[in-house]
Structure formats: C-alpha cells, structure tokens
Scaffold this active site. Structure first.
Site, PDB file in Angstrom:
ATOM      1  N   SER A 173       0.830  -1.197   0.000  1.00 35.74           N
ATOM      2  CA  SER A 173       0.000   0.000   0.000  1.00 35.74           C
ATOM      3  C   SER A 173       0.875   1.262   0.000  1.00 35.74           C
ATOM      4  O   SER A 173       1.755   1.386  -0.851  1.00 35.74           O
ATOM      5  CB  SER A 173      -0.929  -0.051   1.215  1.00 35.74           C
ATOM      6  OG  SER A 173      -1.953   0.870   1.097  1.00 35.74           O
ATOM      7  N   ARG A 242     -11.685   6.212  10.034  1.00 42.20           N
ATOM      8  CA  ARG A 242     -11.188   4.837  10.014  1.00 42.20           C
ATOM      9  C   ARG A 242     -12.268   3.868   9.510  1.00 42.20           C
ATOM     10  O   ARG A 242     -11.967   2.898   8.819  1.00 42.20           O
ATOM     11  CB  ARG A 242     -10.738   4.439  11.420  1.00 42.20           C
ATOM     12  CG  ARG A 242     -10.119   3.074  11.508  1.00 42.20           C
ATOM     13  CD  ARG A 242      -8.889   2.945  10.643  1.00 42.20           C
ATOM     14  NE  ARG A 242      -8.145   1.722  10.901  1.00 42.20           N
ATOM     15  CZ  ARG A 242      -7.091   1.336  10.222  1.00 42.20           C
ATOM     16  NH1 ARG A 242      -6.648   2.083   9.221  1.00 42.20           N
ATOM     17  NH2 ARG A 242      -6.452   0.231  10.522  1.00 42.20           N
ATOM     18  N   ASP A 337      -8.590  -6.745  -4.509  1.00 44.47           N
ATOM     19  CA  ASP A 337      -8.236  -5.400  -4.036  1.00 44.47           C
ATOM     20  C   ASP A 337      -8.809  -4.362  -5.005  1.00 44.47           C
ATOM     21  O   ASP A 337      -8.348  -4.227  -6.129  1.00 44.47           O
ATOM     22  CB  ASP A 337      -6.707  -5.297  -3.965  1.00 44.47           C
ATOM     23  CG  ASP A 337      -6.233  -3.970  -3.389  1.00 44.47           C
ATOM     24  OD1 ASP A 337      -7.057  -3.051  -3.225  1.00 44.47           O
ATOM     25  OD2 ASP A 337      -5.032  -3.856  -3.098  1.00 44.47           O
ATOM     26  N   HIS A 370      -8.018  -5.264  -0.153  1.00 43.05           N
ATOM     27  CA  HIS A 370      -6.723  -4.609  -0.008  1.00 43.05           C
ATOM     28  C   HIS A 370      -5.958  -5.110   1.223  1.00 43.05           C
ATOM     29  O   HIS A 370      -4.742  -5.200   1.216  1.00 43.05           O
ATOM     30  CB  HIS A 370      -6.953  -3.096   0.080  1.00 43.05           C
ATOM     31  CG  HIS A 370      -5.694  -2.302   0.183  1.00 43.05           C
ATOM     32  ND1 HIS A 370      -4.703  -2.355  -0.770  1.00 43.05           N
ATOM     33  CD2 HIS A 370      -5.252  -1.435   1.131  1.00 43.05           C
ATOM     34  CE1 HIS A 370      -3.703  -1.554  -0.411  1.00 43.05           C
ATOM     35  NE2 HIS A 370      -4.009  -0.990   0.734  1.00 43.05           N
ATOM     36  N   ASP A 371      -6.710  -5.455   2.259  1.00 41.61           N
ATOM     37  CA  ASP A 371      -6.101  -5.928   3.510  1.00 41.61           C
ATOM     38  C   ASP A 371      -5.308  -7.228   3.364  1.00 41.61           C
ATOM     39  O   ASP A 371      -4.550  -7.586   4.255  1.00 41.61           O
ATOM     40  CB  ASP A 371      -7.187  -6.162   4.567  1.00 41.61           C
ATOM     41  CG  ASP A 371      -7.214  -5.048   5.591  1.00 41.61           C
ATOM     42  OD1 ASP A 371      -6.351  -4.150   5.505  1.00 41.61           O
ATOM     43  OD2 ASP A 371      -8.086  -5.082   6.473  1.00 41.61           O
TER      44      ASP A 371
END
Lengths: 397, 219
Positions: A173, A242, A337, A370-371
């Site tokens: 990232s 967040r 992602d 994405h994680d």
C-alpha cells in the site's frame, strides 16, 4: 543430442515446519540534529530536528549486504514483528506473518529494518510531536511531507545503522509507494524492490475516499482547526475516518463471508438507529480502537501524502520514472483489491518492463480485498521468500 | 481483463505434463550458455529451472495461471503473470536471445501473431507442438471416427486447452511463406514410458511432437 535422460524433478525448498519466535523486540529512536541535519522537504519547507523510531530484527552480516527495509502503510508503525513481551495477551507486530526466524523475511538470514515513517505518530517526528519552537504539538504547523521525504529520512536512518546497501525494500500500500520511490531515488542502494498491493498513483476514487475521511475529522468540533490536546482528540471524526477506510480495505466477498447480514446477538431488527448488524459493530470497533492509537492531524497529513504521490506527474512518464532503476522488481497484487486494483500493478509491471528491468509479477488469488497483504493464508510469503533467495544468489555470483 | 482469456479456464495441466517435459533436453541443447531466455507459458517453471542449471541462462517467464506463477516465484524464478501476447507488446525488438513457445502455440487465439511477436523480441524462437497428422491420430479418426486422446493430446474435445490444430507440413509451409529461417527441426514420438524417440523419416506421418528452431530472415 539423441540420448535422453529423465531428470529428477527439482522441487522447491521446504521450509522447516517449526516456526521459532523472535527474541523480545524493542523500539529504538535516533534524533537527527545539528548542522547538516536539517530536512529539506518537497513542499519547500524545512524540519529540524527529526526523530525516527525504528526496530531491527536479525543481524547485519559482515559484508553488510543482508539488510531488508520494511516500509509500513497508513496506520502501521515501527513494530513490524515479534513481541515486546510486556503484556500477556500482547499482539505481535503488524507483519509478524512475514518476519521472523524461518519465515519469508528470515531473521536468521536477513537484517530486517522497520521504521515509523516521517510524519507518523508512533515515535517519529510528526504533527503530534512537540514543536521545539513553541513547546506545543505541531498540529497544522507541521509542514506537508511526501513519500519522497519519507524515503529521504529512511536513507538517513540506514546511514546511522551503517547499512550501505539494501538487499531489498518491501512494503504494501503506502509502504509500496515508498518501495517504488526508494528504487527511483537511490537506485545504487537497492538490490531488489518488492512493491505489494500498491500503485504509481492513487485513482480519483481513492483520493475521494481520503477526502471524505479528512472531512469527517475536520468537521468534528473537537478537531478545533487542528488545535487539540492528545487526550481530547476529535474522536468521532477520526473514528469515522477509520470506518470509511476499513470499508475500502475489505472486499464485498470478505464482508459477505465475515458478517453476511447477521444481526448482533441474533436479536433481529431493533427499529432504532443504534448498531443492528454485525458489520456495523465491526466498523465501530475498528473506529474506536483506532482512536486510542492514532492521531487525527497525522491522518490528515498521511492521506495527503498518498494523494500527492504520482510518479507519472513527477517524471513525465511512468517508464521515465523507472529508467534509472537497476534492481529486479517483484510486484504483487491481490485479485479482490479494489482500492489498489491489480490493473494498477500491471501498469507498473508494464512500465518497468518497458525500460528493460527484471520484473516478476503475481496477482494472488484472495477474497480479502486490499487488507490481504497483512493477512496469512495465501502464497505471498512463498513468493517473497523465493525472490529474496534469488536476490541473495545474484548478489553472491 | 486477463481472466477472460480464450483458453479454457481450470485446465488440468498435470495431464499434459509428460508431453510438456518430453522435449526439454532438445530445447536445452538449442539454448546457448548464458543466453537471455523468455519462456512463454512457462507453467511451474520446470524448463526454466533446468535452463538455469544447465545453461546458466538469464531467465524470464510468462504464465497466466496464478498458482503456477506463485510456484515459479517461490522457486526463485523471474516470472510475470500475464497473457502471452499482451506481455510481448512491452518488450523491445531483440530483447531476448531465445524465446520458447513450448506446447503453447495451439492454445492461443492468434498463433501467427504470437509467433511474429516472438520473432520480434527474440533472435531465436523455439516452437513445439503436437503433430496432428501423426499416424495414430489419423487412424483413430479414420477407423474409430473419434478425436484423439493420447499422450500428446491428453484432453477430450470439450476440455482441451488447444483451440488450434497444426501439422509438421503446415508449419513448414508457414515458415516458407513468412521467410522464417528454420535453423533446426526435431521430431519425436513418445514411447510407452512417455520417453521421446527421435523420428528422422516422414515426420509428418511418424512424429507425434515437433520442435522448430526459427530465426528471422531467409536462408
């Protein structure tokens, strides 16, 4: 020519199944202070002194050529692996799946360095640090910084640690952006670059999400124009930021698997606006736990640094950006992602190949979004280990 | 999107493994020491590993199947996950000493374009494919009226990755038409242990696998 011999299959090396733990780790700091240590930022402003928080794992060998720099993402820190050993139910570093003895970033072989980047809020100088001129936190007086500035500071840290060259730079990232910048800014120092789940520039959609997150913080009255004390943070705004972030880090599939449409405690509809669904509860939990460990102004600056990162704009063309690079690259993306989509990784691969670089690329099957780069259970570790082995062999020959 | 490739998804490549490895010794013999080699459709990297060990080549691979790519990378090979044809567009003319198309030509939508591109980026191109006019195939079609399923074409008509058919004669004709220089031709058939046996006469009839080494320009 005519004689044909059947060869035994060459099988990949099998790593020992028993994974040993790292020795208890600790975060260290170094202060770059004094003449010649003023940091000239891309924004035109300067910063002095600069503190950097970092951790190292493993040992630097005699040839000083086994160092691997790990670059963290938005909410990460210097604590990439292992345990401090202070609490019983302590969580390990954020990339503990990858770093340690016998793991892909094998600390028996490599000297792994991880630092909190410039402008972070976990020990390195950033918006939440005390401004020596005023004795108060910098807040919005902190100068804007970029990915390039982060890399400059990491370069100084390496000098401090006596590391002349890196076997590899790795990160996901925003960490991957730093990897790209490293290969471009200091090609003579990098022997291998591993940008994971990253991009040469954010999509307008990703910038839009960052902007919504910033607006969430800035519209919280507790933000107070950036002037707040650390125990009276704009908690609602930062938590909301967040929550928005977390939606973008997961995928539709991951959410479906994790939460489906399940209600909290199976109680069904409550006909009020409090949390009903498990997915809501998850987001609230992520938001509130983030508030305890992060700083709102820092979030504003870091997301800006991500928005501003654009190799094409900086160098005219993407391939021009990489034309001075010399090292092999391993580019990794994840199929689900959508924040840093595989298409952007392929764009990187294309540009790198166009300038004749040695590029490996793998789009790893995952439904985690994405994680995925932070999670175990796929082949990222094997792939990284294979690449590092190859770099080591290339260095030796 | 790469996922929408014309080749059948979920091909069981293990079935064609003996065939895909049968010509490795010959391929290696046609690769100079320390050459820069591009293996298009490199699978799990068996050939590249062997080329690295025997010929000290600088290896690059291209493969579409994600599991195979991950295996290549974990074995320390330089491989990219991409569509074969698309991957060639980024490469400069003559960027490689040797380009290998081992048993992949017939699985591509535009084999002629792929060959032309391979000859652009590579100085030498090694192409192998099953020969469809092999006598066993002919007789199976003539006498049984069924499409062949055998060690060189180990798939049923409905699950084969091959969307093209070719013969030794066809390929020779193409090389002549395109003025590609054929440096070497090699023909084999596979015995009961799937070991290759060289075929010298009437390859169009007697060989089940063909390997051509091509270079640009006329003889």
């Amino acid at each position: 020519m005519t004689q044909i011999v059947k060869r035994p299959e060459t099988l990949p090396e099998i790593r020992p199944p028993k994974i040993r733990r790292l020795e208890p780790v600790r975060t260290q700091t170094v202060i770059f202070e004094g003449p010649g240590e003023t940091l000239h930022l891309e924004s035109g402003q300067t910063l002095h002194p600069v503190t950097v928080a970092y951790e190292t794992y493993g040992r630097l060998n005699e040839g000083r050529d086994n160092a691997v720099l790990v670059c963290h993402a938005l909410s990460g820190d210097a604590h990439a692996a292992g345990y401090y050993g202070l609490e019983k139910d302590e969580k390990p570093g954020w990339w503990d799946v990858l770093i340690g003895p016998g793991k892909p970033l094998d600390t028996d072989k490599y000297f792994v360095i991880s630092s909190n980047f410039l402008g972070g809020c976990k020990g390195s100088t950033g918006p939440s640090s005390i401004n020596p001129a005023t004795g108060k936190p910098y807040g919005l007086d902190f100068p804007f910084y970029t990915v390039k500035d982060m890399v400059q500071v990491q370069r100084r840290l390496l000098k401090h640690l006596g590391v002349p060259r890196l076997l590899a730079v790795i990160g996901g990232s925003l960490g991957g952006m730093q990897v790209l910048q490293w290969a471009i800014s200091f090609p003579e120092m990098v022997r291998g670059a591993i940008p994971i789940a990253t991009t040469a520039r954010l999509s307008p959609q990703a910038i839009a999400f960052n902007e919504v997150a910033r607006q969430a913080i800035m519209s919280d009255p507790d933000w107070n124009g950036g002037d707040y004390t650390l125990d009276a943070q704009p908690e609602r705004g930062l938590g909301l930021a967040r929550m928005i972030g977390h939606i973008t880090y997961l995928s539709e599939q991951a959410m479906l698997h994790k939460f489906s449409r399940r209600f909290i405690n199976g109680q069904g509809r409550s006909f009020c606006l409090t949390k009903d669904f498990q997915v809501e509860s998850y987001l609230h939990h992520q938001g509130s736990s983030f508030v305890r460990r992060f700083d709102a102004n820092t979030y504003l600056y870091i997301t800006r640094a991500m928005d501003y990162f654009d190799l094409e704009a900086a160098y005219g063309r993407l391939s021009t950006a990489f034309s001075g690079c010399r090292c092999p690259f391993l580019v990794v993306s994840f199929t689900s992602d959508w924040l840093f989509p595989p298409e952007q990784s392929r764009e990187l691969v294309q540009a790198l190949r166009r300038v004749g670089l040695d590029v490996s690329y793998c789009n790893i099957e995952s439904d985690q979004g994405h994680d995925a780069f932070l999670l175990p259970g796929h082949r990222m570790g094997d792939v990284v280990a294979g690449f590092l082995d190859r770099l080591t062999r290339m260095t030796a020959s | 999107m790469i996922a929408h490739c014309v080749t059948a998804q979920q091909v069981d490549w293990s079935r064609s493994r003996p065939r895909d490895r049968a010509l490795d010794t010959f391929i290696v013999s046609l690769v100079p020491q320390r050459a820069k080699v591009l293996d298009l459709g490199c699978g799990n990297g068996d050939l590249l590993l062997r080329l690295k060990a025997d010929r000290k080549v600088e290896e690059r691979g291209v493969e579409l199947e994600p599991g195979a790519v991950a295996e290549c990378l974990s074995r320390g090979l330089s491989v990219i996950q991409a569509d074969l044809e698309a991957s060639l567009a980024d490469l400069r003319e003559g960027a490689f000493d040797v380009v290998v198309l081992n048993q992949v030509l017939l699985a591509t939508a535009r084999p002629l374009h792929l060959l032309t591109e391979a000859l652009r980026v590579g100085r030498r191109v090694l192409v192998s494919f099953p020969n469809f006019t092999y006598w066993r195939i002919r007789s199976q079609i003539v006498f049984k009226g069924r499409l062949p399923v055998n060690p060189t074409l180990p798939y049923q008509w409905y699950d084969t990755p091959n969307i093209r058919l070719a013969t030794v004669k066809d390929f020779r004709a193409l090389c002549q038409e395109k003025h590609w220089q054929v440096i070497k031709e090699l023909f084999v058939n596979l015995d009961r242990q799937d070991l290759p046996r060289p075929v010298r006469f009437w390859p169009n009839m007697r060989a089940s696998l063909a390997l051509f080494a091509l270079e640009r320009g006329t003889r």
